[in-house]
Motif scaffolding. Structure first.
Motif, mmCIF file in Angstrom:
data_model
loop_
_atom_site.group_PDB
_atom_site.id
_atom_site.type_symbol
_atom_site.label_atom_id
_atom_site.label_comp_id
_atom_site.label_asym_id
_atom_site.label_seq_id
_atom_site.Cartn_x
_atom_site.Cartn_y
_atom_site.Cartn_z
ATOM 1 N N ASP A 177 -62.258 43.280 73.571
ATOM 2 C CA ASP A 177 -61.626 44.223 72.645
ATOM 3 C C ASP A 177 -60.391 44.835 73.285
ATOM 4 O OD1 ASP A 177 -63.461 43.743 70.709
ATOM 5 O OD2 ASP A 177 -64.691 45.512 71.110
ATOM 6 N N GLY A 178 -59.323 44.811 72.565
ATOM 7 C CA GLY A 178 -58.079 45.410 73.043
ATOM 8 C C GLY A 178 -57.309 44.527 74.010
ATOM 9 N N GLY A 238 -45.216 33.414 74.400
ATOM 10 C CA GLY A 238 -43.899 33.340 73.781
ATOM 11 C C GLY A 238 -43.557 34.686 73.177
ATOM 12 N N GLY A 239 -43.246 34.713 71.906
ATOM 13 C CA GLY A 239 -42.955 35.967 71.222
ATOM 14 C C GLY A 239 -44.173 36.536 70.511
ATOM 15 N N LEU A 240 -45.324 35.913 70.662
ATOM 16 C CA LEU A 240 -46.547 36.352 69.987
ATOM 17 C C LEU A 240 -47.473 37.069 70.949
ATOM 18 C CD1 LEU A 240 -47.431 33.058 68.068
ATOM 19 C CD2 LEU A 240 -46.379 35.097 67.110
ATOM 20 N N MET A 241 -48.280 37.926 70.401
ATOM 21 C CA MET A 241 -49.348 38.558 71.166
ATOM 22 C C MET A 241 -50.666 37.992 70.635
ATOM 23 S SD MET A 241 -47.983 40.445 73.403
ATOM 24 C CE MET A 241 -49.207 41.562 74.020
ATOM 25 N N ILE A 242 -51.414 37.323 71.500
ATOM 26 C CA ILE A 242 -52.670 36.682 71.128
ATOM 27 C C ILE A 242 -53.818 37.576 71.587
ATOM 28 C CG2 ILE A 242 -54.104 34.614 71.430
ATOM 29 C CD1 ILE A 242 -51.501 33.963 70.082
ATOM 30 N N SER A 243 -54.758 37.850 70.679
ATOM 31 C CA SER A 243 -55.907 38.681 71.052
ATOM 32 C C SER A 243 -56.840 37.895 71.981
ATOM 33 C CB SER A 243 -56.674 39.125 69.814
ATOM 34 O OG SER A 243 -57.402 38.047 69.265
ATOM 35 N N LEU A 293 -57.775 33.895 71.988
ATOM 36 C CA LEU A 293 -57.534 33.101 73.189
ATOM 37 C C LEU A 293 -58.801 32.342 73.597
ATOM 38 C CD1 LEU A 293 -55.582 32.336 75.457
ATOM 39 C CD2 LEU A 293 -56.479 34.284 76.738
ATOM 40 N N ILE A 294 -59.940 33.012 73.581
ATOM 41 C CA ILE A 294 -61.203 32.353 73.915
ATOM 42 C C ILE A 294 -61.503 31.237 72.917
ATOM 43 C CG2 ILE A 294 -63.716 32.685 74.011
ATOM 44 C CD1 ILE A 294 -62.298 33.677 76.479
ATOM 45 N N ALA A 295 -61.275 31.478 71.635
ATOM 46 C CA ALA A 295 -61.512 30.448 70.617
ATOM 47 C C ALA A 295 -60.595 29.246 70.839
ATOM 48 C CB ALA A 295 -61.300 31.036 69.225
ATOM 49 N N MET A 296 -59.316 29.501 71.149
ATOM 50 C CA MET A 296 -58.385 28.394 71.404
ATOM 51 C C MET A 296 -58.787 27.612 72.645
ATOM 52 S SD MET A 296 -54.581 29.768 70.305
ATOM 53 C CE MET A 296 -54.355 30.591 71.842
#
Length: 146
Positions: free
Chosen positions: A72-73, A79-84, A88-91
Motif C-alpha cells: 500500500d502506498g 518512464g513518465g508513469l507511476m506504477i503502484s 508491479l507485482i502483477a506485472m
C-alpha cells in the motif's frame, strides 16, 4: 500451428506412438495441459508445477492482508508513469509466467521423445527423420540408426 512429430514403434510390442520435436507450440498455448491429453501426465505435472508456484506466490500479495498492506502506498516510477506496488507485482508475475512458459516449451518435446526412445521405441523411417534426429540431438540418420 501444431508440434512437429515423428512416428515411433516399439520393436517388441509393435505399439506405435508419436514422438514430438522442436518448439512445443501446443504446450505454449495450453500451459502444459496438452501432455495430459497425449497420455504423459508426468510431463504435464513437470510443466504445470512452476507456473502454479508463480501464481501462488504472487497471489499471496493480493490474498493475504498483511502482505498486501506492505505494498500500500508503494509507487515505482516507470518512464513518465507511476506504477503502484500491486500493479508491479502483477506485472512481474505475468512476465515470470510467460518467460517460464517459453523456456520450457523449447525443451519439453525433446525430453518426452528421448524418454520414449530410452524405453525402447525406435524411429520409423520417414521423410522428416533427419530433421527430427537433428532436433532431438540423436546420432545417425536413415543409414545409421540409433
Amino acid at each position: 500451428m501444431s508440434d512437429n512429430y515423428i512416428l515411433l514403434r516399439h520393436p517388441h510390442t509393435g505399439k506405435e506412438t508419436k514422438g514430438y520435436y522442436g518448439f512445443s507450440w501446443d504446450s505454449f498455448r495450453t500451459l502444459g495441459f496438452v501432455w495430459f491429453k497425449r497420455g504423459a501426465p508426468s510431463g504435464g505435472m513437470e510443466y504445470i508445477i512452476s507456473p502454479a508456484a508463480i501464481l501462488i506466490v504472487f497471489g499471496l500479495f493480493f490474498g493475504v492482508p498483511a502482505l498486501s498492506e506492505l505494498l500500500d502506498g508503494t509507487e515505482v516510477p516507470l518512464g513518465g508513469l507511476m506504477i503502484s506496488g500491486h500493479a508491479l507485482i502483477a506485472m512481474l508475475g505475468l512476465v515470470g509466467l510467460l518467460l517460464q512458459n517459453t523456456l520450457i516449451s523449447f525443451s519439453c518435446n525433446r525430453r518426452y521423445t528421448r524418454r520414449l526412445l530410452d524405453e525402447g521405441y525406435e524411429i520409423v523411417p520417414a521423410i522428416n527423420e533427419k530433421e527430427a534426429r537433428i532436433a532431438l540431438n540423436l546420432p545417425g540418420g536413415p543409414d545409421g540408426r540409433r
